[in-house]
Design a protein around this motif. Sequence first.
Motif, PDB file in Angstrom:
ATOM      1  N   LEU A 209      15.289 109.702   4.452  1.00  0.00           N
ATOM      2  CA  LEU A 209      16.253 108.928   3.658  1.00  0.00           C
ATOM      3  C   LEU A 209      15.979 109.104   2.174  1.00  0.00           C
ATOM      4  O   LEU A 209      16.895 109.368   1.379  1.00  0.00           O
ATOM      5  CB  LEU A 209      16.161 107.455   4.042  1.00  0.00           C
ATOM      6  N   GLY A 210      14.698 108.972   1.768  1.00  0.00           N
ATOM      7  CA  GLY A 210      14.365 109.124   0.360  1.00  0.00           C
ATOM      8  C   GLY A 210      14.659 110.514  -0.163  1.00  0.00           C
ATOM      9  O   GLY A 210      15.182 110.674  -1.276  1.00  0.00           O
ATOM     10  N   VAL A 211      14.349 111.533   0.639  1.00  0.00           N
ATOM     11  CA  VAL A 211      14.599 112.906   0.201  1.00  0.00           C
ATOM     12  C   VAL A 211      16.100 113.177   0.098  1.00  0.00           C
ATOM     13  O   VAL A 211      16.559 113.894  -0.792  1.00  0.00           O
ATOM     14  CB  VAL A 211      13.922 113.907   1.162  1.00  0.00           C
ATOM     15  N   SER A 212      16.885 112.607   0.995  1.00  0.00           N
ATOM     16  CA  SER A 212      18.341 112.780   0.927  1.00  0.00           C
ATOM     17  C   SER A 212      18.891 112.210  -0.368  1.00  0.00           C
ATOM     18  O   SER A 212      19.743 112.824  -1.025  1.00  0.00           O
ATOM     19  CB  SER A 212      19.005 112.107   2.136  1.00  0.00           C
ATOM     20  N   TYR A 213      18.419 111.017  -0.739  1.00  0.00           N
ATOM     21  CA  TYR A 213      18.833 110.442  -2.021  1.00  0.00           C
ATOM     22  C   TYR A 213      18.422 111.351  -3.174  1.00  0.00           C
ATOM     23  O   TYR A 213      19.178 111.544  -4.140  1.00  0.00           O
ATOM     24  CB  TYR A 213      18.205 109.060  -2.205  1.00  0.00           C
ATOM     25  N   LEU A 214      17.217 111.903  -3.077  1.00  0.00           N
ATOM     26  CA  LEU A 214      16.725 112.779  -4.131  1.00  0.00           C
ATOM     27  C   LEU A 214      17.583 114.037  -4.252  1.00  0.00           C
ATOM     28  O   LEU A 214      17.886 114.498  -5.356  1.00  0.00           O
ATOM     29  CB  LEU A 214      15.270 113.151  -3.850  1.00  0.00           C
ATOM     30  N   LEU A 215      17.997 114.596  -3.114  1.00  0.00           N
ATOM     31  CA  LEU A 215      18.830 115.797  -3.143  1.00  0.00           C
ATOM     32  C   LEU A 215      20.171 115.524  -3.810  1.00  0.00           C
ATOM     33  O   LEU A 215      20.645 116.332  -4.625  1.00  0.00           O
ATOM     34  CB  LEU A 215      19.043 116.323  -1.722  1.00  0.00           C
ATOM     35  N   VAL A 216      20.783 114.411  -3.467  1.00  0.00           N
ATOM     36  CA  VAL A 216      22.072 114.084  -4.084  1.00  0.00           C
ATOM     37  C   VAL A 216      21.912 113.925  -5.590  1.00  0.00           C
ATOM     38  O   VAL A 216      22.721 114.416  -6.385  1.00  0.00           O
ATOM     39  CB  VAL A 216      22.655 112.806  -3.457  1.00  0.00           C
ATOM     40  N   THR A 217      20.835 113.240  -5.990  1.00  0.00           N
ATOM     41  CA  THR A 217      20.597 113.033  -7.422  1.00  0.00           C
ATOM     42  C   THR A 217      20.416 114.359  -8.152  1.00  0.00           C
ATOM     43  O   THR A 217      21.002 114.586  -9.225  1.00  0.00           O
ATOM     44  CB  THR A 217      19.355 112.154  -7.624  1.00  0.00           C
ATOM     45  N   MET A 218      19.614 115.242  -7.578  1.00  0.00           N
ATOM     46  CA  MET A 218      19.339 116.518  -8.241  1.00  0.00           C
ATOM     47  C   MET A 218      20.576 117.407  -8.271  1.00  0.00           C
ATOM     48  O   MET A 218      20.850 118.073  -9.282  1.00  0.00           O
ATOM     49  CB  MET A 218      18.185 117.228  -7.535  1.00  0.00           C
ATOM     50  N   ILE A 219      21.329 117.441  -7.182  1.00  0.00           N
ATOM     51  CA  ILE A 219      22.518 118.293  -7.160  1.00  0.00           C
ATOM     52  C   ILE A 219      23.577 117.772  -8.127  1.00  0.00           C
ATOM     53  O   ILE A 219      24.253 118.542  -8.819  1.00  0.00           O
ATOM     54  CB  ILE A 219      23.062 118.396  -5.720  1.00  0.00           C
ATOM     55  N   LEU A 220      23.707 116.455  -8.212  1.00  0.00           N
ATOM     56  CA  LEU A 220      24.642 115.886  -9.187  1.00  0.00           C
ATOM     57  C   LEU A 220      24.208 116.215 -10.615  1.00  0.00           C
ATOM     58  O   LEU A 220      25.021 116.612 -11.453  1.00  0.00           O
ATOM     59  CB  LEU A 220      24.731 114.370  -9.004  1.00  0.00           C
ATOM     60  N   ALA A 221      22.905 116.031 -10.886  1.00  0.00           N
ATOM     61  CA  ALA A 221      22.407 116.315 -12.236  1.00  0.00           C
ATOM     62  C   ALA A 221      22.537 117.797 -12.558  1.00  0.00           C
ATOM     63  O   ALA A 221      22.967 118.174 -13.661  1.00  0.00           O
ATOM     64  CB  ALA A 221      20.952 115.864 -12.352  1.00  0.00           C
ATOM     65  N   GLY A 222      22.176 118.672 -11.603  1.00  0.00           N
ATOM     66  CA  GLY A 222      22.276 120.110 -11.847  1.00  0.00           C
ATOM     67  C   GLY A 222      23.700 120.570 -12.022  1.00  0.00           C
ATOM     68  O   GLY A 222      23.986 121.426 -12.878  1.00  0.00           O
ATOM     69  N   SER A 223      24.613 120.014 -11.233  1.00  0.00           N
ATOM     70  CA  SER A 223      26.017 120.398 -11.379  1.00  0.00           C
ATOM     71  C   SER A 223      26.551 119.981 -12.742  1.00  0.00           C
ATOM     72  O   SER A 223      27.344 120.702 -13.357  1.00  0.00           O
ATOM     73  CB  SER A 223      26.845 119.750 -10.266  1.00  0.00           C
ATOM     74  N   GLY A 224      26.090 118.819 -13.220  1.00  0.00           N
ATOM     75  CA  GLY A 224      26.494 118.395 -14.558  1.00  0.00           C
ATOM     76  C   GLY A 224      25.979 119.335 -15.636  1.00  0.00           C
ATOM     77  O   GLY A 224      26.683 119.622 -16.625  1.00  0.00           O
ATOM     78  N   MET A 225      24.756 119.829 -15.454  1.00  0.00           N
ATOM     79  CA  MET A 225      24.202 120.790 -16.413  1.00  0.00           C
ATOM     80  C   MET A 225      24.994 122.088 -16.410  1.00  0.00           C
ATOM     81  O   MET A 225      25.274 122.677 -17.464  1.00  0.00           O
ATOM     82  CB  MET A 225      22.733 121.043 -16.081  1.00  0.00           C
TER      83      MET A 225
END
Length: 433
Positions: A209-225
């Motif tokens: 569960l924690g890693v899934s949240y982390l993946l969404v956060t990173m992909i959202l941040a990376g896509s914004g970059m």
Amino acid sequence: MRRLFLILRREYLAYLLTPGFLLALVTFPLIFAASVLLPTLLSRQAPAPQLIVMDLTGMGPQGPGAYVAAQIREGRTGNLPQGRAPVLVQTPASLSTAQTPDAAGRAVQAYYKAFGQDPPPPAVLVLAGSAQALDARLWTPRARLLDLSGQLEDSLTDWSRETRLRSLGLSSEAIRAVTGSGVSITAYSPASRTGKVTLTDRLPHLAALGVSYLLVTMILAGSGMILTSVVEERSSRVIEVLVTSAHPAELLLGKVLGILCLFFTGLGALAGAALLIAGQLPQGAVQESVRAVLNGGLLGWAAFFLAFGFLLYGSIFAGLAAFCETPREAQSLATPLSMLMLIPLLLVISGLQAPDSPILRAAALFPPFTPFLMLLRIADGAPAWELATGISLMALTTAGAIWVGVQAYRTGALTQGSANLWSILRRSLQRQG
């Protein structure tokens, strides 16, 4: 391939050597720790709720009011909001003259009006009727989501049960023997290392569960970059020069892979620091949590799905950004995709309670959700065919997203004007035709 590597290195170093990246490495663990500890800290610092008990049943010391008050004074409270026990307050004179629940309600409203809101006045529990038909009303100065209703309902239910048992002739000792008895269930499973199911056995699911949240956060941040980088290049006309120097596929994949490597660098640094810290701590929950992430290849699967998810969403974001003149236009196109990525988080939370739900299993095979939901399925022991199907569909979708992103990137790089979703599709198809 050489140009792809050069673009990858350029994007990677452009962010790696900035103070913001180092600041993010430091602040991310602090933000994560604050998100875990802050709710508990706020709960402990919050003042305990105050409670006035008005017992209009006329039962005296045997009534529900005295029973609730005794439980609060003795600390026998169970279902408490935010873990805070209420504090009993003496009934003011303005409320003591009420004889019926309706009269008490009018008196409480007048009391609240005269009391003010800072600090808030205490809650008022009004009791009337009998054990067979108890009328319980809880007045609160504010309509909050968290209140004392759950705890007070448990206490009043216990009083009603004991009163009825006493009316059947049972003594107080017999009632306590009956109500105090209980049966505890110990869970066992062959999947547990010790046979008995403990928190350690459930940690892989929590880690997923924690890693899934982390993946969404990173992909959202990376896509914004990626979005910001492409829009800046387009607005400065740099993208037109780049398209003539390298293939659009190299430009797009170089950007996506460069930022992906940046996130892998950050994850590696954080994971290494976590391992060093966990190794210095005594045996406990922290070390067990680290093992839950490392055992079963969860960390490797997380890196695998991060790569595919980043390629999937990054390619789409880069293709859309190539048509945008300003960040505002890019955000308007990217918002629906960002909202789509939040849906798996809701399914992950539900999946902890129903991991074998057909909806969850089907959603894990839906390629846009696979990078986030398949981790939970792996932690729950998904069959090989399900894992293979999910990975195959995700790989095909990612390849398609890269192809579409490249076509959109090529078309958008040479297109003037504002972004329009239908014009993006039309121009891309015309380019292929």
